[in-house]
Write a protein that holds these residues in place. Structure first.
Motif, PDB file in Angstrom:
ATOM      1  N   PHE A 192       0.845  -1.279   0.063  1.00 47.70           N
ATOM      2  CA  PHE A 192       0.023   0.040   0.146  1.00 47.70           C
ATOM      3  C   PHE A 192       0.916   1.162  -0.072  1.00 47.70           C
ATOM      4  O   PHE A 192       0.694   2.247  -0.866  1.00 47.70           O
ATOM      5  CB  PHE A 192      -0.822   0.005   1.285  1.00 47.70           C
ATOM      6  N   ILE A 193       2.081   1.298   0.653  1.00 47.91           N
ATOM      7  CA  ILE A 193       2.789   2.352   0.892  1.00 47.91           C
ATOM      8  C   ILE A 193       3.477   2.539  -0.614  1.00 47.91           C
ATOM      9  O   ILE A 193       3.545   3.780  -0.913  1.00 47.91           O
ATOM     10  CB  ILE A 193       3.933   2.322   1.792  1.00 47.91           C
ATOM     11  N   ALA A 194       4.061   1.560  -0.929  1.00 50.18           N
ATOM     12  CA  ALA A 194       4.591   1.775  -2.343  1.00 50.18           C
ATOM     13  C   ALA A 194       3.588   2.320  -3.707  1.00 50.18           C
ATOM     14  O   ALA A 194       4.052   3.013  -4.411  1.00 50.18           O
ATOM     15  CB  ALA A 194       5.233   0.208  -2.869  1.00 50.18           C
ATOM     16  N   LYS A 195       2.328   1.681  -3.566  1.00 46.59           N
ATOM     17  CA  LYS A 195       1.472   2.073  -4.390  1.00 46.59           C
ATOM     18  C   LYS A 195       1.242   3.545  -4.176  1.00 46.59           C
ATOM     19  O   LYS A 195       1.027   4.427  -5.261  1.00 46.59           O
ATOM     20  CB  LYS A 195       0.286   1.246  -4.178  1.00 46.59           C
ATOM     21  N   THR A 196       0.988   4.031  -3.002  1.00 45.71           N
ATOM     22  CA  THR A 196       0.539   5.223  -2.652  1.00 45.71           C
ATOM     23  C   THR A 196       1.884   6.357  -3.106  1.00 45.71           C
ATOM     24  O   THR A 196       1.464   7.464  -3.561  1.00 45.71           O
ATOM     25  CB  THR A 196       0.408   5.540  -1.128  1.00 45.71           C
ATOM     26  N   LYS A 197       3.009   5.854  -2.811  1.00 46.01           N
ATOM     27  CA  LYS A 197       4.089   6.783  -3.253  1.00 46.01           C
ATOM     28  C   LYS A 197       4.006   6.955  -4.781  1.00 46.01           C
ATOM     29  O   LYS A 197       4.588   7.870  -5.390  1.00 46.01           O
ATOM     30  CB  LYS A 197       5.450   6.028  -2.814  1.00 46.01           C
ATOM     31  N   GLN A 198       3.574   5.907  -5.506  1.00 44.43           N
ATOM     32  CA  GLN A 198       3.799   6.131  -6.990  1.00 44.43           C
ATOM     33  C   GLN A 198       2.533   6.978  -7.420  1.00 44.43           C
ATOM     34  O   GLN A 198       2.845   7.953  -8.266  1.00 44.43           O
ATOM     35  CB  GLN A 198       3.435   4.563  -7.432  1.00 44.43           C
ATOM     36  N   ASP A 199       1.499   6.958  -6.845  1.00 44.31           N
ATOM     37  CA  ASP A 199       0.532   7.826  -6.863  1.00 44.31           C
ATOM     38  C   ASP A 199       0.810   9.284  -6.743  1.00 44.31           C
ATOM     39  O   ASP A 199       0.558  10.225  -7.468  1.00 44.31           O
ATOM     40  CB  ASP A 199      -0.863   7.713  -6.128  1.00 44.31           C
ATOM     41  N   ILE A 200       1.433   9.643  -5.522  1.00 43.50           N
ATOM     42  CA  ILE A 200       2.206  10.909  -5.100  1.00 43.50           C
ATOM     43  C   ILE A 200       3.037  11.195  -6.233  1.00 43.50           C
ATOM     44  O   ILE A 200       2.896  12.655  -6.746  1.00 43.50           O
ATOM     45  CB  ILE A 200       2.624  10.943  -3.729  1.00 43.50           C
ATOM     46  N   ILE A 226      -2.482  15.481  -1.939  1.00 39.85           N
ATOM     47  CA  ILE A 226      -1.018  14.724  -1.326  1.00 39.85           C
ATOM     48  C   ILE A 226      -1.042  14.724   0.128  1.00 39.85           C
ATOM     49  O   ILE A 226      -0.484  13.774   0.528  1.00 39.85           O
ATOM     50  CB  ILE A 226      -0.114  15.919  -2.062  1.00 39.85           C
ATOM     51  N   ALA A 227      -1.262  15.873   1.004  1.00 35.86           N
ATOM     52  CA  ALA A 227      -1.471  15.809   2.340  1.00 35.86           C
ATOM     53  C   ALA A 227      -1.978  14.315   2.836  1.00 35.86           C
ATOM     54  O   ALA A 227      -1.557  13.850   3.878  1.00 35.86           O
ATOM     55  CB  ALA A 227      -1.913  17.096   2.900  1.00 35.86           C
ATOM     56  N   LEU A 228      -3.121  14.100   2.307  1.00 40.73           N
ATOM     57  CA  LEU A 228      -4.184  13.086   2.820  1.00 40.73           C
ATOM     58  C   LEU A 228      -3.205  11.866   2.482  1.00 40.73           C
ATOM     59  O   LEU A 228      -3.028  10.862   3.304  1.00 40.73           O
ATOM     60  CB  LEU A 228      -5.518  13.163   2.135  1.00 40.73           C
ATOM     61  N   LEU A 229      -2.635  11.782   1.318  1.00 40.27           N
ATOM     62  CA  LEU A 229      -2.007  10.569   1.012  1.00 40.27           C
ATOM     63  C   LEU A 229      -0.675  10.246   1.891  1.00 40.27           C
ATOM     64  O   LEU A 229      -0.183   9.264   2.164  1.00 40.27           O
ATOM     65  CB  LEU A 229      -1.790  10.508  -0.602  1.00 40.27           C
ATOM     66  N   GLN A 230      -0.082  11.258   2.240  1.00 40.83           N
ATOM     67  CA  GLN A 230       1.192  11.400   3.190  1.00 40.83           C
ATOM     68  C   GLN A 230       0.812  10.870   4.293  1.00 40.83           C
ATOM     69  O   GLN A 230       1.489  10.064   4.764  1.00 40.83           O
ATOM     70  CB  GLN A 230       1.942  12.680   2.782  1.00 40.83           C
ATOM     71  N   GLN A 231      -0.316  11.294   4.999  1.00 41.75           N
ATOM     72  CA  GLN A 231      -0.859  11.167   6.229  1.00 41.75           C
ATOM     73  C   GLN A 231      -1.103   9.508   6.015  1.00 41.75           C
ATOM     74  O   GLN A 231      -0.764   8.745   7.238  1.00 41.75           O
ATOM     75  CB  GLN A 231      -2.211  11.931   6.461  1.00 41.75           C
ATOM     76  N   LYS A 232      -1.618   8.957   5.205  1.00 42.26           N
ATOM     77  CA  LYS A 232      -1.902   7.576   5.154  1.00 42.26           C
ATOM     78  C   LYS A 232      -0.476   6.578   5.007  1.00 42.26           C
ATOM     79  O   LYS A 232      -0.593   5.625   5.590  1.00 42.26           O
ATOM     80  CB  LYS A 232      -2.817   7.324   3.815  1.00 42.26           C
ATOM     81  N   ILE A 233       0.119   7.301   4.238  1.00 40.54           N
ATOM     82  CA  ILE A 233       1.420   6.525   4.388  1.00 40.54           C
ATOM     83  C   ILE A 233       2.208   6.497   5.686  1.00 40.54           C
ATOM     84  O   ILE A 233       2.777   5.394   6.385  1.00 40.54           O
ATOM     85  CB  ILE A 233       2.872   7.320   3.237  1.00 40.54           C
ATOM     86  N   PRO A 240      13.792  21.180   0.020  1.00 37.12           N
ATOM     87  CA  PRO A 240      12.808  22.238   0.419  1.00 37.12           C
ATOM     88  C   PRO A 240      11.628  21.623   0.901  1.00 37.12           C
ATOM     89  O   PRO A 240      11.308  20.452   0.235  1.00 37.12           O
ATOM     90  CB  PRO A 240      12.898  23.038  -1.012  1.00 37.12           C
ATOM     91  N   LYS A 241      10.877  22.155   1.490  1.00 38.93           N
ATOM     92  CA  LYS A 241       9.490  21.783   1.926  1.00 38.93           C
ATOM     93  C   LYS A 241       8.546  22.826   1.016  1.00 38.93           C
ATOM     94  O   LYS A 241       8.379  23.814   0.734  1.00 38.93           O
ATOM     95  CB  LYS A 241       9.103  22.451   3.396  1.00 38.93           C
ATOM     96  N   PRO A 242       7.797  21.788   0.070  1.00 37.00           N
ATOM     97  CA  PRO A 242       7.058  22.200  -0.995  1.00 37.00           C
ATOM     98  C   PRO A 242       5.539  22.684  -0.297  1.00 37.00           C
ATOM     99  O   PRO A 242       5.100  22.225   0.555  1.00 37.00           O
ATOM    100  CB  PRO A 242       7.002  21.181  -2.042  1.00 37.00           C
ATOM    101  N   ASP A 243       4.877  23.514  -1.078  1.00 34.17           N
ATOM    102  CA  ASP A 243       3.498  23.759  -0.777  1.00 34.17           C
ATOM    103  C   ASP A 243       2.577  22.638  -1.432  1.00 34.17           C
ATOM    104  O   ASP A 243       2.772  22.462  -2.852  1.00 34.17           O
ATOM    105  CB  ASP A 243       3.150  25.219  -1.559  1.00 34.17           C
ATOM    106  N   ILE A 244       1.949  21.934  -0.665  1.00 32.91           N
ATOM    107  CA  ILE A 244       1.304  20.687  -0.978  1.00 32.91           C
ATOM    108  C   ILE A 244      -0.183  21.009  -0.886  1.00 32.91           C
ATOM    109  O   ILE A 244      -0.815  21.610  -0.074  1.00 32.91           O
ATOM    110  CB  ILE A 244       1.724  19.406  -0.292  1.00 32.91           C
ATOM    111  N   ASP A 245      -0.989  20.304  -1.836  1.00 33.76           N
ATOM    112  CA  ASP A 245      -2.315  20.474  -1.740  1.00 33.76           C
ATOM    113  C   ASP A 245      -2.996  19.280  -0.725  1.00 33.76           C
ATOM    114  O   ASP A 245      -2.249  18.440  -0.269  1.00 33.76           O
ATOM    115  CB  ASP A 245      -3.033  20.232  -3.255  1.00 33.76           C
ATOM    116  N   LYS A 246      -4.272  19.559  -0.535  1.00 33.49           N
ATOM    117  CA  LYS A 246      -4.959  18.422   0.385  1.00 33.49           C
ATOM    118  C   LYS A 246      -4.976  17.006   0.154  1.00 33.49           C
ATOM    119  O   LYS A 246      -4.711  16.148   0.854  1.00 33.49           O
ATOM    120  CB  LYS A 246      -6.470  18.961   0.594  1.00 33.49           C
TER     121      LYS A 246
END
Length: 291
Positions: A24-32, A219-226, A211-217
């Motif tokens: 799941f983590i690998a697939k989510t990273k691919q999506d991001i 991507i933020a949600l996917l990162q939280q799931k990771i 650098p810390k980029p500006d991310i949308d909601k």
């Protein structure tokens, strides 16, 4: 056997959960990573996840570097002290040998002088042309014999000391050689440790510079799931390292059985004691009880 089977199935299930979470983590990273913004967000997230571990490794390497450096400083001090002792022993040996040679040569010369004097007995004196009488030279020959004995004794004593200094010098030289090798090995380890410290420092700088980029909601949600999935993986691994629930059930049941058996054994001893006391009690009842 049943507990072992259930435990095995439980472990297989936990490993399967870890595999699913990892996938799941690998697939989510691919999506991001499918967008540039996602790639930047993923790079920052991975850098932040890796940074604590690298900093911890750097701290450990710096501590190891200092430990090796301190050991080299102490070893170098001891090495120079051994070198000094080696030089002192070498000089002492050289001086003792000089004493041996000097006394041996002096004794040899005096022995030759004594021999020459004795060989002149009965011959004509080259000065007065009279016959040389050994009896008239007794005081001279006695002094020569005494001096020769003292010189030989001194030479023998110096030889014994020289042998002692030589043995100690050889042992000290071996110690110096071993310490030289150890110091060389330690310095090589220090150089290797310095390289590791430099590499980790460079890695810390690289990770910190992401650098810390500006991310949308989204991507933020996917990162939280990771992050949640990673925490779940850690939890599963901790569970696998511990005792399975079935093993715990067996352990609790075994302990409960042991406790109850001990209680039964205690009651059985009490009953046995009562049975042993019954004849005595019956006697008193018959003798003094109500008729």
């Amino acid at each position: 056997a049943e507990i072992q089977r259930q435990t095995k199935e439980w472990r297989v299930k936990k490993l399967g959960e870890i595999k699913q979470l990892s996938e799941f983590i690998a697939k989510t990273k691919q999506d991001i990573a499918s967008s540039d913004a996602g790639k930047a967000a993923l790079a920052y997230q991975e850098a932040q996840e890796a940074l604590p571990g690298v900093e911890e490794a750097l701290e450990a390497k710096v501590a190891r570097f200092k430990k090796i450096s301190d050991a080299i400083d102490g070893g170098t001090e001891q090495y120079h002290k051994c070198l000094e002792d080696e030089g002192t022993l070498a000089l002492a040996y050289k001086q003792a040998i000089q004493v041996v040679n000097s006394n041996t040569n002096d004794a040899s010369h005096q022995r030759q002088e004594l021999q020459d004097l004795r060989e002149r007995a009965g011959s004509k004196c080259p000065t007065c042309y009279g016959t040389v009488d050994e009896a008239n030279c007794t005081h001279v020959t006695d002094e020569l014999e005494k001096s020769i004995a003292e010189l030989e004794a001194a030479a023998q004593e110096a030889k014994i000391k020289a042998d002692e200094f030589k043995t100690k010098h050889e042992a000290k030289s071996k110690q110096v050689a071993v310490m030289r090798v150890k110091l060389t090995e330690a310095k090589n380890k220090l150089d290797a440790a310095q390289e590791e410290v430099n590499e980790l420092k460079q890695e810390v700088r690289r990770l910190s510079a992401v650098p810390k980029p500006d991310i949308d909601k989204k991507i933020a949600l996917l990162q939280q799931k990771i992050e949640q999935a990673q925490q779940q993986i850690l939890q599963r691994k901790e569970e696998l390292e511990g005792v399975s629930p079935y093993e715990q059930i067996l352990a609790d049941a075994t302990q409960d059985f042991t406790d109850k058996k001990e209680a039964c054994d205690t009651k059985e001893k009490e009953i046995k004691q009562c049975e042993e006391d019954q004849p005595y009690l019956d006697y008193w009842i018959k003798a003094f009880g109500d008729n």
